[in-house]
Design a protein around this motif. Structure first.
Motif, mmCIF file in Angstrom:
data_model
loop_
_atom_site.group_PDB
_atom_site.id
_atom_site.type_symbol
_atom_site.label_atom_id
_atom_site.label_comp_id
_atom_site.label_asym_id
_atom_site.label_seq_id
_atom_site.Cartn_x
_atom_site.Cartn_y
_atom_site.Cartn_z
ATOM 1 N N LEU A 226 53.566 42.543 39.211
ATOM 2 C CA LEU A 226 52.588 41.737 38.516
ATOM 3 C C LEU A 226 51.696 41.499 39.204
ATOM 4 C CD1 LEU A 226 55.338 39.517 36.689
ATOM 5 C CD2 LEU A 226 54.023 41.471 35.658
ATOM 6 N N ARG A 227 51.539 41.052 40.474
ATOM 7 C CA ARG A 227 50.378 40.739 41.040
ATOM 8 C C ARG A 227 49.310 41.955 41.155
ATOM 9 N NH1 ARG A 227 53.533 39.095 46.411
ATOM 10 N NH2 ARG A 227 54.544 41.212 45.774
ATOM 11 N N ILE A 228 50.020 43.326 41.056
ATOM 12 C CA ILE A 228 49.017 44.126 41.276
ATOM 13 C C ILE A 228 48.312 44.528 39.979
ATOM 14 C CG2 ILE A 228 48.880 46.931 41.170
ATOM 15 C CD1 ILE A 228 51.057 46.710 43.631
ATOM 16 N N LEU A 229 49.105 44.127 38.903
ATOM 17 C CA LEU A 229 48.577 44.169 37.571
ATOM 18 C C LEU A 229 47.329 43.193 37.504
ATOM 19 C CD1 LEU A 229 51.864 44.491 35.250
ATOM 20 C CD2 LEU A 229 50.383 46.424 36.171
ATOM 21 N N VAL A 230 47.685 42.065 37.866
ATOM 22 C CA VAL A 230 46.628 40.989 37.837
ATOM 23 C C VAL A 230 45.297 41.495 38.573
ATOM 24 C CG1 VAL A 230 45.917 38.523 38.579
ATOM 25 C CG2 VAL A 230 48.372 39.139 37.442
ATOM 26 N N ASP A 231 45.333 42.172 39.830
ATOM 27 C CA ASP A 231 44.262 42.575 40.629
ATOM 28 C C ASP A 231 43.555 43.562 40.006
ATOM 29 O OD1 ASP A 231 44.750 40.865 42.690
ATOM 30 O OD2 ASP A 231 46.066 42.137 44.084
ATOM 31 N N LEU A 232 44.282 44.542 39.407
ATOM 32 C CA LEU A 232 43.815 45.566 38.396
ATOM 33 C C LEU A 232 42.993 45.230 37.260
ATOM 34 C CD1 LEU A 232 46.768 48.300 38.223
ATOM 35 C CD2 LEU A 232 44.626 48.378 39.593
ATOM 36 N N ALA A 233 43.206 44.034 36.633
ATOM 37 C CA ALA A 233 42.640 43.359 35.687
ATOM 38 C C ALA A 233 41.485 42.854 36.001
ATOM 39 C CB ALA A 233 43.428 42.250 34.765
ATOM 40 N N ALA A 234 41.623 42.088 37.223
ATOM 41 C CA ALA A 234 40.377 41.656 37.775
ATOM 42 C C ALA A 234 39.116 42.736 38.212
ATOM 43 C CB ALA A 234 40.461 40.591 39.197
ATOM 44 N N GLU A 235 39.669 44.109 38.482
ATOM 45 C CA GLU A 235 38.801 45.067 39.057
ATOM 46 C C GLU A 235 38.399 45.745 37.887
ATOM 47 O OE1 GLU A 235 37.543 45.533 41.767
ATOM 48 O OE2 GLU A 235 38.598 44.090 42.939
ATOM 49 N N GLY A 236 38.638 45.220 36.457
ATOM 50 C CA GLY A 236 38.321 46.140 35.311
ATOM 51 C C GLY A 236 39.175 47.253 35.059
ATOM 52 N N VAL A 237 40.065 47.601 35.602
ATOM 53 C CA VAL A 237 40.890 48.626 35.357
ATOM 54 C C VAL A 237 41.408 48.631 33.977
ATOM 55 C CG1 VAL A 237 42.900 50.108 35.998
ATOM 56 C CG2 VAL A 237 41.281 49.160 37.606
#
Length: 300
Positions: A226-237
């Motif tokens: 889930l942490r990776i999903l949050v980071d991907l959202a922050a990067e606009g993926v």
């Protein structure tokens, strides 16, 4: 037929490799091979196929495996029962958990271990589908899984809902939805999303809700973390759909409520219907107390 032969066979079947199996049962690899050959001779069937890359089960091996596991579990239950008569819990407790694990789990296991130092703890993570299967087959004693409100817990395991929480979407601050307090699921029809894999309870709930709304989610990326999903959202993926507890406050992110329908995750404790060991029975009250949210825990 000896219990050690069954233990070696199960270890090789699960590890799919003789050397790893030998390391697991803490004996020399030739001894494992020798005992399995003797077992195959006694049964009159070849159980394993040796390949350059490892080991495969034959049809006979696949048929025999659940019986070997059941025999070993029954023998362990007998040992545990005798130990409990002496007032000392012993044996092994295998606990499964979804990813990420509830933050209370380490302290829960620590508390249990301090009270029952004779019990060997094993912890493994996985997705809801695999965890249910492993509890049903006896590989795990208990597990913590996540399911949506409309997803039933299979009858093959016993269960208790211990916590509920809403799912939210996370978007980068410059995303058009960042200014919204809530959005209907249908509004995400054309949005790329970053989600958990299909075998996770939350992904299954998302896919089912999207089908009801008449669309298939556009998946830009998948991860079990889930942490990776949050980071991907922050990067606009893409837009991340996560439980509310996994949405950290951040200047880079906006947290938006989901509506029509609301997706709610249930955190559920599951355990074997039959043959639960004394160590596992003793663990259930610890888990119910440590993991439950008094505000919304519900029994099923």
């Amino acid at each position: 037929m000896e219990l050690r032969q069954l233990a070696y066979f199960v270890a090789v079947a699960e590890e799919q490799h003789f050397t790893r199996a030998a390391q697991r049962v803490k004996v020399a690899q030739p001894a494992v091979s020798q005992q399995i050959i003797r077992l195959e001779r006694e049964l009159g069937e070849q159980l394993l196929i040796r390949t350059p890359r490892g080991v495969l089960l034959t049809g006979a091996g696949m048929a025999f495996l659940p019986h070997a596991r059941a025999t070993l579990a029954s023998a362990q239950s007998g040992r545990d029962a005798l130990a409990s008569l002496r007032g000392l819990l012993a044996g092994r407790l295998s606990v499964g958990t979804l990813v990420p694990a509830p933050q209370e789990l380490p302290s829960l296991l620590g508390h249990y271990r301090r009270d029952h130092p004779g019990v060997e703890l094993r912890l493994r993570d996985g997705h809801t589908t695999s965890l249910i299967a492993e509890v049903d087959e006896g590989t795990l004693d208990v597990a913590v899984i996540g399911l949506g409100v409309r997803q039933p817990v299979p009858d093959k395991v016993d269960s208790q809902v211990i916590r509920t929480e809403p799912a939210v979407i996370i978007v980068s601050r410059d995303h058009p939805l960042a200014a919204s307090r809530s959005v209907p699921l249908a509004q995400l029809r054309d949005e790329p999303m970053v989600t958990l894999p299909p075998e996770s309870g939350q992904r299954m709930a998302l896919d089912a809700a999207a089908r009801s709304a008449g669309f298939t989610p556009r998946i830009a990326a998948e991860s079990s973390d889930l942490r990776i999903l949050v980071d991907l959202a922050a990067e606009g993926v893409g837009i991340a759909l996560v439980p509310r507890s996994a949405a950290p406050p951040s200047e880079r992110l906006a947290i938006v409520q989901l509506s029509r329908p609301k997706l709610t995750r249930r955190l559920i404790l599951i355990w074997q219907k039959d043959g639960l060991s004394p160590a596992a029975r003793a663990f259930l009250p610890y888990a119910r107390t440590a993991l439950a949210d008094p505000a919304d825990s519900v029994e099923v």
